[in-house]
Design an enzyme around this catalytic site. Structure first.
Site, PDB file in Angstrom:
ATOM      1  N   LYS A  87       0.812  -1.220   0.000  1.00 51.16           N
ATOM      2  CA  LYS A  87       0.000   0.000   0.000  1.00 51.16           C
ATOM      3  C   LYS A  87       0.849   1.277   0.000  1.00 51.16           C
ATOM      4  O   LYS A  87       0.465   2.282  -0.581  1.00 51.16           O
ATOM      5  CB  LYS A  87      -0.933   0.014   1.211  1.00 51.16           C
ATOM      6  CG  LYS A  87      -1.957  -1.120   1.234  1.00 51.16           C
ATOM      7  CD  LYS A  87      -3.216  -0.708   0.566  1.00 51.16           C
ATOM      8  CE  LYS A  87      -4.367  -1.703   0.551  1.00 51.16           C
ATOM      9  NZ  LYS A  87      -4.277  -3.017   1.134  1.00 51.16           N
ATOM     10  N   GLU A 109     -10.139   6.193   2.632  1.00 57.94           N
ATOM     11  CA  GLU A 109     -10.989   5.141   3.176  1.00 57.94           C
ATOM     12  C   GLU A 109     -10.081   3.994   3.590  1.00 57.94           C
ATOM     13  O   GLU A 109      -8.974   3.863   3.079  1.00 57.94           O
ATOM     14  CB  GLU A 109     -11.978   4.662   2.099  1.00 57.94           C
ATOM     15  CG  GLU A 109     -11.446   3.566   1.155  1.00 57.94           C
ATOM     16  CD  GLU A 109     -10.314   4.010   0.230  1.00 57.94           C
ATOM     17  OE1 GLU A 109     -10.133   5.226   0.039  1.00 57.94           O
ATOM     18  OE2 GLU A 109      -9.598   3.131  -0.300  1.00 57.94           O
ATOM     19  N   SER A 375       1.759  -9.882  -0.919  1.00 57.68           N
ATOM     20  CA  SER A 375       1.364  -8.466  -0.841  1.00 57.68           C
ATOM     21  C   SER A 375       1.604  -7.848   0.529  1.00 57.68           C
ATOM     22  O   SER A 375       1.823  -6.645   0.642  1.00 57.68           O
ATOM     23  CB  SER A 375      -0.102  -8.308  -1.235  1.00 57.68           C
ATOM     24  OG  SER A 375      -0.925  -9.150  -0.447  1.00 57.68           O
TER      25      SER A 375
HETATM   26  C1  LIG Z   1      -5.195  -4.094   0.894  1.00 53.70           C
HETATM   27  C2  LIG Z   1      -4.492  -5.355   0.721  1.00 53.70           C
HETATM   28  C3  LIG Z   1      -4.787  -6.222  -0.355  1.00 53.70           C
HETATM   29  C4  LIG Z   1      -5.899  -5.983  -1.317  1.00 53.70           C
HETATM   30  O1  LIG Z   1      -5.807  -4.813  -2.076  1.00 53.70           O
HETATM   31  P1  LIG Z   1      -5.416  -4.802  -3.607  1.00 53.70           P
HETATM   32  O2  LIG Z   1      -5.699  -3.399  -4.008  1.00 53.70           O
HETATM   33  O3  LIG Z   1      -6.275  -5.788  -4.329  1.00 53.70           O
HETATM   34  O4  LIG Z   1      -3.979  -5.138  -3.714  1.00 53.70           O
HETATM   35  C5  LIG Z   1      -4.018  -7.366  -0.487  1.00 53.70           C
HETATM   36  N1  LIG Z   1      -3.032  -7.678   0.384  1.00 53.70           N
HETATM   37  C6  LIG Z   1      -2.729  -6.881   1.421  1.00 53.70           C
HETATM   38  C7  LIG Z   1      -1.626  -7.272   2.330  1.00 53.70           C
HETATM   39  C8  LIG Z   1      -3.441  -5.694   1.625  1.00 53.70           C
HETATM   40  O5  LIG Z   1      -3.125  -4.911   2.680  1.00 53.70           O
END
Ligand SMILES: *Cc1c(COP(=O)(O)O)cnc(C)c1O
Length: 398
Positions: A87, A109, A375
């Site tokens: 993020k 948000e 992610s």
């Molecule tokens: C917010 C989040 C996601 C989902 O958001 P995307 O916009 O689809 O990437 C996925 N993994 C983590 C660790 C997140 O914090």
């Protein structure tokens, strides 16, 4: 993958906004490419990604997982970024844009709170006023992240409309933006919202695949993989992972959306499997909705994937077949999270665990190079992992 001049990817996208936002959204549409492509922006953005976020994020060869799945698995470690997920790549870029446009106040948000924390972090860094909208249900179940935001100096507004989750937080943020369009920059957290946000967020996250090109070349001799695997909520980490490979037909793309209890139940967040065309939060895309167009509540064990819509770019790429999307149920994600933990010593976010679970849905060959984007890190999810350890088979027996 760029949208057309009106922000459409095929039939999806656009900017469906209240009249009061026309001026501020048009200003952004007119200026964003110029700002993002300017040398001044690029210098500042990449220098912060390097020294503040800790990029490039490592590309790690996961040998035990590779052996298990009979292929070569590389993990793109977005979990090692400052604040623990991808993020921050986006919030750093958007706050630089806000400054260039002379805005003094930031709103955002958040669902699980990861985007809220990443936004509050860059607001502290640049000494900007920061207000975060978060569903009251999420405020209660993601308390640590609320405290992190507050400690960073942000004001957190619990939203009490609707189901009091992410979708309602988006609506509340848009409403606030309507009241203060001149002073306020809305930092959107994923590849969603009205044009140009899906394009802005995809470009800012595209640093992931930009790094993959040279990291893969260094490690495998080829600058492309056979498979890219990522999880998809709104679609930002997936967009960043695939961005520079979309036109390369040698690269297959597999995305994992959150199946919840299953796509054939009412308890799911699998928008690409279960959604129909509609308009949500400023863009035309796939939405989970009732026959008369009421948005349905999404359901998944993973707060970060808990969204009834999907970014328009992925709606388009899934419909055209460029992206294969699999739905991963809660129990499969939990098991995969434990598997990565025990086999590689990496506790992934439950969102990322959905991507890990997708590995078993693909026929992989020994020579296949697979890049899987982790992610985020799983520290925020430890309680959920422990509460559901019976879903993890042998790994859960401790
Ligand atoms: C917010 C989040 C996601 C989902 O958001 P995307 O916009 O689809 O990437 C996925 N993994 C983590 C660790 C997140 O914090």
């Amino acid at each position: 993958m760029e949208p057309d001049k009106n922000g459409f990817f095929g039939q999806y996208g656009g900017a469906y906004i209240p009249e009061i936002l026309y001026k501020v959204v048009h200003d952004l549409q007119n200026q964003y490419k110029q700002i993002l492509e300017s040398k001044e922006f690029q210098d500042e953005y990449y220098s912060l990604l390097k020294d503040y976020v800790g990029r490039p994020s490592p590309l790690y060869y996961a040998s035990r997982m590779s052996k298990k799945y009979g292929c070569k698995i590389y993990l793109k470690r977005e979990d090692l970024n400052h604040t623990g997920a991808h993020k921050i790549n986006n919030t750093i870029g958007q706050i630089l844009m806000a400054r260039k446009m002379g805005k003094t106040r930031i709103i955002a948000e958040t669902g699980a709170g990861q985007h809220g924390v990443a936004t509050a972090t860059v607001c502290a860094l640049f000494n900007m006023e920061c207000e975060i909208f978060m569903g009251k249900t999420d405020v209660e179940r993601q308390h640590t992240n609320v405290e992190r935001m507050r400690m960073l100096g942000a004001k957190v507004h619990p939203v009490t409309t609707g189901n009091m989750t992410l979708s309602d937080a988006c609506t509340a943020a848009i409403r606030d933006w309507c009241c203060h369009p001149e002073t306020t920059f809305y930092i959107v957290g994923s590849t969603m919202g009205p044009h140009p946000y899906p394009d802005i967020v995809a470009r800012l996250q595209s640093v992931i695949s930009k790094e993959l090109k040279w990291q893969l070349k260094e490690k495998t001799g080829k600058d492309y993989p056979d498979y890219l695997v990522a999880c998809v909520g709104g679609g930002s980490n997936a967009a960043g992972t695939v961005y520079h490979y979309l036109n390369d037909s040698r690269v297959k793309i597999v995305l994992a959306e959150a199946g919840g209890h299953g796509v054939d139940t009412d308890y799911t967040a699998a928008t690409i499997h279960c959604g129909t065309e509609g308009i949500v939060h400023g863009s035309r895309t796939l939405v989970m909705q009732t026959d008369d167009g009421q948005i349905k509540e999404a359901f998944t064990i993973s707060a970060g994937l808990d969204y009834p819509g999907i970014g328009p770019m992925h709606a388009y790429l899934a419909k055209t077949g460029r992206e294969k999307v699999v739905a991963i149920n809660d129990d499969e994600a939990i098991r995969a999270g434990y598997e990565l933990t025990r086999m590689e010593g990496i506790i992934p976010a439950i969102e990322s665990a959905h991507a890990v679970a997708a590995l078993s849905k693909v026929q992989l060959k020994p020579d296949d190079v697979v890049v899987l984007t982790v992610s985020g890190r799983g520290d925020k999810d430890i309680e959920t992992y422990l509460k559901n350890k019976e879903m993890a088979g042998d790994y859960g027996k401790f």
